[in-house]
Enzyme design. Structure first.
Site, PDB file in Angstrom:
ATOM      1  N   LEU A 183      69.296  63.821  45.293  1.00  0.00           N
ATOM      2  CA  LEU A 183      68.271  62.780  45.146  1.00  0.00           C
ATOM      3  C   LEU A 183      68.855  61.456  44.661  1.00  0.00           C
ATOM      4  O   LEU A 183      69.780  61.437  43.857  1.00  0.00           O
ATOM      5  CB  LEU A 183      67.197  63.277  44.170  1.00  0.00           C
ATOM      6  CG  LEU A 183      66.573  64.634  44.529  1.00  0.00           C
ATOM      7  CD1 LEU A 183      65.553  65.043  43.474  1.00  0.00           C
ATOM      8  CD2 LEU A 183      65.934  64.613  45.914  1.00  0.00           C
ATOM      9  N   GLY A 218      65.714  56.219  46.040  1.00  0.00           N
ATOM     10  CA  GLY A 218      64.639  56.257  47.048  1.00  0.00           C
ATOM     11  C   GLY A 218      63.708  57.425  46.766  1.00  0.00           C
ATOM     12  O   GLY A 218      62.475  57.271  46.722  1.00  0.00           O
ATOM     13  N   HIS A 219      64.291  58.625  46.552  1.00  0.00           N
ATOM     14  CA  HIS A 219      63.460  59.799  46.212  1.00  0.00           C
ATOM     15  C   HIS A 219      62.731  59.556  44.891  1.00  0.00           C
ATOM     16  O   HIS A 219      61.558  59.914  44.739  1.00  0.00           O
ATOM     17  CB  HIS A 219      64.330  61.044  46.047  1.00  0.00           C
ATOM     18  CG  HIS A 219      65.093  61.435  47.273  1.00  0.00           C
ATOM     19  ND1 HIS A 219      66.447  61.294  47.380  1.00  0.00           N
ATOM     20  CD2 HIS A 219      64.674  61.984  48.448  1.00  0.00           C
ATOM     21  CE1 HIS A 219      66.850  61.729  48.558  1.00  0.00           C
ATOM     22  NE2 HIS A 219      65.804  62.147  49.231  1.00  0.00           N
ATOM     23  N   GLN A 238      66.535  71.950  60.976  1.00  0.00           N
ATOM     24  CA  GLN A 238      66.487  70.586  61.507  1.00  0.00           C
ATOM     25  C   GLN A 238      67.870  70.031  61.821  1.00  0.00           C
ATOM     26  O   GLN A 238      68.002  68.863  62.178  1.00  0.00           O
ATOM     27  CB  GLN A 238      65.702  69.661  60.569  1.00  0.00           C
ATOM     28  CG  GLN A 238      66.339  69.378  59.222  1.00  0.00           C
ATOM     29  CD  GLN A 238      65.381  68.658  58.282  1.00  0.00           C
ATOM     30  OE1 GLN A 238      64.432  69.233  57.764  1.00  0.00           O
ATOM     31  NE2 GLN A 238      65.607  67.370  58.047  1.00  0.00           N
ATOM     32  N   GLY A 242      59.273  58.727  52.640  1.00  0.00           N
ATOM     33  CA  GLY A 242      59.844  57.384  52.680  1.00  0.00           C
ATOM     34  C   GLY A 242      59.748  56.780  54.073  1.00  0.00           C
ATOM     35  O   GLY A 242      59.850  57.487  55.080  1.00  0.00           O
ATOM     36  N   LYS A 294      61.946  54.870  55.308  1.00  0.00           N
ATOM     37  CA  LYS A 294      63.259  54.767  55.971  1.00  0.00           C
ATOM     38  C   LYS A 294      63.295  55.700  57.182  1.00  0.00           C
ATOM     39  O   LYS A 294      63.788  55.345  58.239  1.00  0.00           O
ATOM     40  CB  LYS A 294      64.405  55.100  55.023  1.00  0.00           C
ATOM     41  CG  LYS A 294      65.760  54.901  55.724  1.00  0.00           C
ATOM     42  CD  LYS A 294      66.903  55.037  54.782  1.00  0.00           C
ATOM     43  CE  LYS A 294      67.249  56.474  54.523  1.00  0.00           C
ATOM     44  NZ  LYS A 294      67.811  57.175  55.715  1.00  0.00           N
ATOM     45  N   GLN A 337      59.988  60.078  61.341  1.00  0.00           N
ATOM     46  CA  GLN A 337      59.538  61.301  60.656  1.00  0.00           C
ATOM     47  C   GLN A 337      58.129  61.097  60.077  1.00  0.00           C
ATOM     48  O   GLN A 337      57.257  61.961  60.208  1.00  0.00           O
ATOM     49  CB  GLN A 337      60.527  61.649  59.543  1.00  0.00           C
ATOM     50  CG  GLN A 337      60.055  62.742  58.611  1.00  0.00           C
ATOM     51  CD  GLN A 337      61.155  63.208  57.678  1.00  0.00           C
ATOM     52  OE1 GLN A 337      62.019  63.959  58.092  1.00  0.00           O
ATOM     53  NE2 GLN A 337      61.137  62.776  56.429  1.00  0.00           N
ATOM     54  N   LYS A 364      69.019  53.115  50.808  1.00  0.00           N
ATOM     55  CA  LYS A 364      69.514  54.296  50.081  1.00  0.00           C
ATOM     56  C   LYS A 364      69.408  55.517  50.976  1.00  0.00           C
ATOM     57  O   LYS A 364      68.387  55.724  51.643  1.00  0.00           O
ATOM     58  CB  LYS A 364      68.672  54.541  48.836  1.00  0.00           C
ATOM     59  CG  LYS A 364      68.710  53.406  47.845  1.00  0.00           C
ATOM     60  CD  LYS A 364      69.519  53.768  46.633  1.00  0.00           C
ATOM     61  CE  LYS A 364      69.433  52.643  45.609  1.00  0.00           C
ATOM     62  NZ  LYS A 364      70.392  52.818  44.512  1.00  0.00           N
ATOM     63  N   ARG A 370      73.296  60.321  52.852  1.00  0.00           N
ATOM     64  CA  ARG A 370      74.459  60.284  53.745  1.00  0.00           C
ATOM     65  C   ARG A 370      75.378  59.093  53.469  1.00  0.00           C
ATOM     66  O   ARG A 370      76.487  59.046  53.999  1.00  0.00           O
ATOM     67  CB  ARG A 370      74.007  60.278  55.210  1.00  0.00           C
ATOM     68  CG  ARG A 370      73.422  61.621  55.647  1.00  0.00           C
ATOM     69  CD  ARG A 370      73.231  61.719  57.150  1.00  0.00           C
ATOM     70  NE  ARG A 370      72.950  63.073  57.557  1.00  0.00           N
ATOM     71  CZ  ARG A 370      71.731  63.555  57.814  1.00  0.00           C
ATOM     72  NH1 ARG A 370      70.674  62.778  57.713  1.00  0.00           N
ATOM     73  NH2 ARG A 370      71.569  64.802  58.188  1.00  0.00           N
TER      74      ARG A 370
END
Ligand code: PAF
Length: 278
Positions: free
Chosen positions: A33, A36-37, A61, A146, A148, A152, A183, A186
């Site tokens: 995390l 962002g989380h 996924q 989020g 980002k 999704q 953020k 990855r």
């Protein structure tokens, strides 16, 4: 704050909260995390009585050639961040607890086949399946995602509508590093040189957004501005840069709300995504 590993434990705890009339939020994550989380958990804690964070690197996924094995994991650091942000419970199951003998998967047409779905054909089936299962396990009043991962967010909203899940989906703004990079767990894959190169995503999108703010109404011209800026970076390889309708994910020619301008770019071997919404 508790960390539990089984579906039964989550159900027992959430049932006791519901008996007391408390509202429950879910923040689905794959762990490792970051800020962002944290922004999602903090907002969920402000808007609900109890927050459950799921911390699960979901194997379904990831395609076999992707980074499931190397995806970063650190449950102790995650627990500290969740505690700080006001979560009440972390659900950290093993893959067997979620998928033992599973033969049923959620699949979706059209909007899962474009943008990231072109290079990641099984990705959204895995996301929908695990998120659908989490909704059934936690039965949250609200779930936080989020922006980002804009595709999704769009896919989850559609799944909730199509399958009548009784949960409100809340989309939250992108959180960025001080220099603009969105953020992402990855980002840890990037070398120092790649980290610098990765700034081309946010820089390009800022130029596209500035053109829109200055009155540009031709969506293709906005995308061209974005592409041109990313192409100037030698370490960057564009997977896609597109302007689409944020509900249908179909290409648009005119800039008008709700338009999503989204990019996916390889920086070395790391694939990063970013976007802005009009
Ligand atoms: O966005 C993510 O981290 C994942 O796709 C999610 C929603 C937690 C499902 O595994």
């Amino acid at each position: 704050m508790k960390i539990v590993k089984t579906i039964d434990e989550v159900r027992n705890i959430v049932n006791s909260w519901k008996k007391d009339g408390l509202s429950v939020a879910l923040v689905p994550t794959m762990g490792y995390l970051h800020e962002g989380h944290k922004s999602l958990i903090t907002r969920a804690a402000a808007e609900n009585d109890r927050v459950v964070v799921s911390d699960f690197v979901n194997p379904t996924q990831f395609a076999p050639n992707e980074d499931f094995e190397s995806y970063p994991r650190d449950i102790d650091a995650d627990a500290r961040l969740c505690e700080d942000a006001g979560a009440a419970l972390i659900f950290n199951p093993e893959a067997d607890e979620m998928y033992q003998d599973a033969l049923t998967f959620i699949d979706m047409n059209k909007i899962t086949k474009v943008l990231c779905g072109k290079t990641r054909p099984i990705h959204f089936s895995g996301v929908c399946t695990v998120v659908g299962k989490l909704f059934n396990i936690v039965k949250p009043d609200r779930a936080y995602f989020g922006q980002k991962d804009a595709q999704q967010l769009c896919v989850i909203r559609k799944m909730v509508k199509d399958l009548n899940f009784d949960v409100e989906i809340i989309g939250c703004p992108i959180i960025r590093e001080p220099d603009g990079l969105a953020k992402s767990s990855r980002n840890t894959y990037l070398s120092a040189e790649e980290r610098q190169a990765a700034l081309c995503l946010s820089r390009a999108l800022a130029l596209g957004k500035a053109a829109v703010d200055a009155g540009e109404r031709d969506a293709e011209k906005v995308v061209e501005i974005v592409r041109a800026e990313i192409s100037r970076e030698p370490l960057a390889r564009i997977d896609y840069a597109e302007a689409v309708d944020f509900n249908t994910l179909e290409p648009v020619s005119e800039v008008k709300p709700p338009m999503l301008c989204a990019v996916a770019v390889y920086i070395g071997k790391t694939r990063l995504i970013d976007n802005f919404i009009v």
